[in-house]
Design a protein around this motif. Structure first.
Motif, PDB file in Angstrom:
ATOM      1  N   ARG A   1      95.120 -54.405   4.680  1.00 55.06           N
ATOM      2  CA  ARG A   1      95.094 -55.660   3.940  1.00 55.06           C
ATOM      3  C   ARG A   1      94.150 -55.547   2.743  1.00 55.06           C
ATOM      4  NH1 ARG A   1      97.205 -60.455   6.045  1.00 55.06           N
ATOM      5  NH2 ARG A   1      99.017 -59.869   7.300  1.00 55.06           N
ATOM      6  N   SER A   2      92.996 -54.925   2.963  1.00 54.62           N
ATOM      7  CA  SER A   2      92.028 -54.731   1.878  1.00 54.62           C
ATOM      8  C   SER A   2      92.591 -53.823   0.788  1.00 54.62           C
ATOM      9  CB  SER A   2      90.727 -54.141   2.438  1.00 54.62           C
ATOM     10  OG  SER A   2      90.140 -55.004   3.397  1.00 54.62           O
ATOM     11  N   ALA A   3      93.316 -52.777   1.203  1.00 55.61           N
ATOM     12  CA  ALA A   3      93.919 -51.857   0.221  1.00 55.61           C
ATOM     13  C   ALA A   3      94.980 -52.574  -0.619  1.00 55.61           C
ATOM     14  CB  ALA A   3      94.532 -50.661   0.942  1.00 55.61           C
ATOM     15  N   LEU A   4      95.778 -53.418   0.030  1.00 53.63           N
ATOM     16  CA  LEU A   4      96.789 -54.174  -0.704  1.00 53.63           C
ATOM     17  C   LEU A   4      96.144 -55.076  -1.750  1.00 53.63           C
ATOM     18  CD1 LEU A   4      99.490 -55.336   1.897  1.00 53.63           C
ATOM     19  CD2 LEU A   4      99.884 -54.027  -0.193  1.00 53.63           C
ATOM     20  N   GLU A   5      95.057 -55.726  -1.362  1.00 45.74           N
ATOM     21  CA  GLU A   5      94.367 -56.618  -2.298  1.00 45.74           C
ATOM     22  C   GLU A   5      93.755 -55.842  -3.465  1.00 45.74           C
ATOM     23  OE1 GLU A   5      91.486 -58.770  -0.045  1.00 45.74           O
ATOM     24  OE2 GLU A   5      92.979 -59.847   1.151  1.00 45.74           O
ATOM     25  N   GLN A   6      93.189 -54.669  -3.155  1.00 41.43           N
ATOM     26  CA  GLN A   6      92.462 -53.923  -4.189  1.00 41.43           C
ATOM     27  C   GLN A   6      93.371 -53.046  -5.040  1.00 41.43           C
ATOM     28  OE1 GLN A   6      88.836 -52.195  -2.772  1.00 41.43           O
ATOM     29  NE2 GLN A   6      88.673 -50.723  -4.451  1.00 41.43           N
ATOM     30  N   PHE A   7      94.371 -52.418  -4.409  1.00 39.04           N
ATOM     31  CA  PHE A   7      95.185 -51.430  -5.113  1.00 39.04           C
ATOM     32  C   PHE A   7      96.646 -51.853  -5.301  1.00 39.04           C
ATOM     33  CE2 PHE A   7      92.211 -48.650  -2.485  1.00 39.04           C
ATOM     34  CZ  PHE A   7      91.251 -48.566  -3.492  1.00 39.04           C
ATOM     35  N   GLY A   8      97.073 -52.889  -4.576  1.00 41.37           N
ATOM     36  CA  GLY A   8      98.471 -53.279  -4.643  1.00 41.37           C
ATOM     37  C   GLY A   8      99.379 -52.439  -3.779  1.00 41.37           C
ATOM     38  N   GLN A   9      98.798 -51.572  -2.944  1.00 40.51           N
ATOM     39  CA  GLN A   9      99.580 -50.761  -2.015  1.00 40.51           C
ATOM     40  C   GLN A   9      98.709 -50.374  -0.830  1.00 40.51           C
ATOM     41  OE1 GLN A   9     100.565 -46.720  -3.367  1.00 40.51           O
ATOM     42  NE2 GLN A   9      99.083 -46.969  -5.040  1.00 40.51           N
ATOM     43  N   THR A  10      99.362 -50.021   0.275  1.00 39.31           N
ATOM     44  CA  THR A  10      98.636 -49.628   1.478  1.00 39.31           C
ATOM     45  C   THR A  10      98.276 -48.148   1.422  1.00 39.31           C
ATOM     46  OG1 THR A  10     100.730 -49.200   2.617  1.00 39.31           O
ATOM     47  CG2 THR A  10      99.731 -51.375   2.927  1.00 39.31           C
ATOM     48  N   CYS A  11      97.425 -47.746   2.323  1.00 36.30           N
ATOM     49  CA  CYS A  11      97.022 -46.340   2.441  1.00 36.30           C
ATOM     50  C   CYS A  11      98.075 -45.564   3.224  1.00 36.30           C
ATOM     51  CB  CYS A  11      95.684 -46.233   3.162  1.00 36.30           C
ATOM     52  SG  CYS A  11      94.310 -47.032   2.307  1.00 36.30           S
ATOM     53  N   ASP A  12      98.377 -44.370   2.784  1.00 35.54           N
ATOM     54  CA  ASP A  12      99.307 -43.540   3.549  1.00 35.54           C
ATOM     55  C   ASP A  12      98.570 -42.546   4.453  1.00 35.54           C
ATOM     56  OD1 ASP A  12      98.391 -41.738   1.688  1.00 35.54           O
ATOM     57  OD2 ASP A  12     100.363 -41.192   0.903  1.00 35.54           O
TER      58      ASP A  12
ATOM     59  N   SER B   1      93.223 -43.503   2.164  1.00 39.74           N
ATOM     60  CA  SER B   1      93.558 -43.126   0.793  1.00 39.74           C
ATOM     61  C   SER B   1      95.026 -43.445   0.534  1.00 39.74           C
ATOM     62  CB  SER B   1      93.297 -41.634   0.545  1.00 39.74           C
ATOM     63  OG  SER B   1      94.045 -40.838   1.429  1.00 39.74           O
ATOM     64  N   THR B   2      95.319 -43.875  -0.671  1.00 37.26           N
ATOM     65  CA  THR B   2      96.689 -44.189  -1.053  1.00 37.26           C
ATOM     66  C   THR B   2      97.376 -42.943  -1.593  1.00 37.26           C
ATOM     67  OG1 THR B   2      96.189 -44.739  -3.358  1.00 37.26           O
ATOM     68  CG2 THR B   2      95.889 -46.491  -1.718  1.00 37.26           C
ATOM     69  N   ALA B   3      98.678 -43.080  -1.839  1.00 35.63           N
ATOM     70  CA  ALA B   3      99.431 -41.955  -2.399  1.00 35.63           C
ATOM     71  C   ALA B   3      98.911 -41.563  -3.776  1.00 35.63           C
ATOM     72  CB  ALA B   3     100.911 -42.318  -2.470  1.00 35.63           C
ATOM     73  N   LYS B   4      98.256 -42.499  -4.474  1.00 31.95           N
ATOM     74  CA  LYS B   4      97.697 -42.221  -5.799  1.00 31.95           C
ATOM     75  C   LYS B   4      96.291 -41.637  -5.734  1.00 31.95           C
ATOM     76  CE  LYS B   4     100.300 -45.876  -8.167  1.00 31.95           C
ATOM     77  NZ  LYS B   4     100.190 -47.131  -8.974  1.00 31.95           N
ATOM     78  N   GLY B   5      95.745 -41.498  -4.517  1.00 34.32           N
ATOM     79  CA  GLY B   5      94.416 -40.931  -4.374  1.00 34.32           C
ATOM     80  C   GLY B   5      93.287 -41.938  -4.387  1.00 34.32           C
ATOM     81  N   GLU B   6      93.608 -43.219  -4.407  1.00 29.61           N
ATOM     82  CA  GLU B   6      92.569 -44.250  -4.350  1.00 29.61           C
ATOM     83  C   GLU B   6      92.025 -44.320  -2.920  1.00 29.61           C
ATOM     84  OE1 GLU B   6      94.943 -47.292  -7.330  1.00 29.61           O
ATOM     85  OE2 GLU B   6      95.715 -46.691  -5.364  1.00 29.61           O
ATOM     86  N   THR B   7      90.716 -44.536  -2.793  1.00 30.64           N
ATOM     87  CA  THR B   7      90.096 -44.515  -1.472  1.00 30.64           C
ATOM     88  C   THR B   7      89.418 -45.848  -1.162  1.00 30.64           C
ATOM     89  OG1 THR B   7      88.025 -43.598  -2.349  1.00 30.64           O
ATOM     90  CG2 THR B   7      89.692 -42.033  -1.571  1.00 30.64           C
ATOM     91  N   ILE B   8      89.337 -46.146   0.142  1.00 26.88           N
ATOM     92  CA  ILE B   8      88.765 -47.404   0.606  1.00 26.88           C
ATOM     93  C   ILE B   8      88.278 -47.209   2.036  1.00 26.88           C
ATOM     94  CG2 ILE B   8      90.965 -48.288   1.505  1.00 26.88           C
ATOM     95  CD1 ILE B   8      90.126 -51.068   0.438  1.00 26.88           C
ATOM     96  N   GLY B   9      87.305 -48.008   2.455  1.00 24.46           N
ATOM     97  CA  GLY B   9      86.780 -47.875   3.809  1.00 24.46           C
ATOM     98  C   GLY B   9      86.422 -49.220   4.411  1.00 24.46           C
TER      99      GLY B   9
END
Length: 405
Positions: free
Chosen positions: A154-165, A333-341
């Protein structure tokens, strides 16, 4: 939801965890906001629990786990059943069947993947038809993992517009031993697997709890003793990963592959830095492997059951429960390499104190927060309870869910 007399019945209230849940329910719902009762196979033991805790106006219901008629009568009087009667593979079948056919919502704290799969195959069609919402794994296995991933996505969707893979979880701190019920379930699973090659293959399948036609095929990580550069220390396999990862993958499937078809998830124990961290990683792995090998050999299993391992009904003192806790770190991490924790913590020992509060709040969420039009079937905590349960756990169960910067 039909207007039954009770919102929740705690079945197995005389078990060690059942007594903790009963005490917690008594403290939480003294205002009458939840209509509840306790149940078990012995009226005398139920009365002892009631007297010890000081229950007033809480009805005692007698029903044996093998008595289908009594279980049907019990289910007819409630919207939700909490079951603590394990090992579930030995004692849980009839109650799940009754709930599935009568439209009674159900939650438990099982960590037995082979049994969950059997229940899905045998009873999901009935649950869908009747409207019963069946939610397994509502204790330490697997609410922190399932909702931790849910919270991070949910946090990844809010921050990046996509989920982590890709997501991994590290147990950075955990204090509290395994419960006697968990050990009994593990022993039973090993007994089943020793003589069943098909079951052994099933237990190696990371997607064994996903619905038919899930389409997932990406290989999942096989955690070994290794140095984790992201966490800056050594890691070892986590004994609960076998159930937790399967629940997370089922959540992905049930949510329309919202984590992606190439999603990978792993769990490990962080053991620290340097030579000491490496030694702890080895000791953790050797200990788990030795236990599983020992449980597979009948004479050693008998010795472990008799003289070493905790038995069902046994557990730590209230003081030990209060001193326990857990601290889990999730990184994605997302497919684009964005990271979150994110971090998930609990303020009681995982196997008893925290598990009891999580299960009670899951049942309360199921009774009060899930709309009547949500379909019956076999759900996961994340897919049917989700954000509502996260908020309940933060407010009433001593858990934290915190996004990391």
């Amino acid at each position: 939801m039909t207007e039954n007399k009770f919102d929740i019945i705690v079945y197995g209230a005389t078990s060690f965890v059942g007594q903790i849940i009963t005490r917690y329910m008594h403290e939480q719902f003294a205002d009458g906001s939840i209509r509840w009762a306790i149940a078990g196979r012995s009226l005398n033991k139920l009365q002892q629990v009631s007297d010890t805790i000081g229950l007033s106006g809480v009805e005692l219901i007698v029903a044996d786990a093998a008595d289908e008629s009594a279980l049907r009568q019990m289910c007819a009087r409630t919207n939700v059943v909490i079951s603590t009667v394990g090992p579930y593979a030995l004692y849980g079948d009839v109650l799940v069947r009754v709930c599935a056919t009568t439209g009674t919502d159900y939650c438990d704290l099982t960590g037995e993947p082979q049994w969950i799969r059997k229940m899905q195959l045998r009873h999901e069609a009935d649950a869908i038809k009747s409207g019963a919402r069946i939610v397994h794994c509502c204790g330490f296995d697997s609410i922190p993992s399932d909702l931790g991933v849910h919270f991070l996505q949910r946090s990844a969707l809010e921050q990046f517009g996509q989920t982590c893979d890709r997501i991994n979880m590290r147990v950075v701190n955990m204090k509290g031993g395994a419960s006697g019920g968990t050990i009994a379930s593990m022993i039973n699973m090993v007994k089943e697997a020793v003589g069943d090659a098909d079951l052994r293959r099933e237990l190696k399948d990371p997607y064994s709890l996903c619905p038919a036609g899930h389409g997932f095929s990406v290989p999942q990580p096989d955690v070994k003793i290794t140095y984790d550069n992201v966490y800056g220390g050594w890691i070892a396999p986590f004994v609960m990963a076998g159930i937790n990862t399967r629940v997370v993958h089922r959540s992905n499937a049930l949510s329309g592959n919202s984590y992606g078809t190439e999603f990978t998830y792993e769990e490990a124990v962080a053991t620290g830095q340097g030579a000491n961290g490496k030694w702890k990683a080895r000791a953790t792995t050797w200990g788990v492997n030795a236990l599983m090998i020992g449980l597979a050999v009948p004479p050693i299993r008998w010795l472990l059951e008799t003289a070493v391992l905790p038995k069902p009904g046994e557990g730590p003192s209230e003081e030990a429960q209060l001193k326990g806790g857990f601290d889990l770190i999730f990184r994605g991490s997302t497919a684009k390499g964005e990271t979150i924790g994110c971090r998930v913590t609990g303020d009681r020992d995982p196997g008893y104190g925290s598990t009891a509060k999580m299960l009670a709040q899951a049942a309360t969420c199921l009774a009060k927060d899930v709309p009547d039009d949500v379909a019956g079937g076999f759900w996961t905590p994340a897919t049917i309870l989700g954000d509502k349960l996260v908020e309940r756990l933060k407010a009433h169960a001593g858990l934290t869910f915190e996004k990391l910067t």
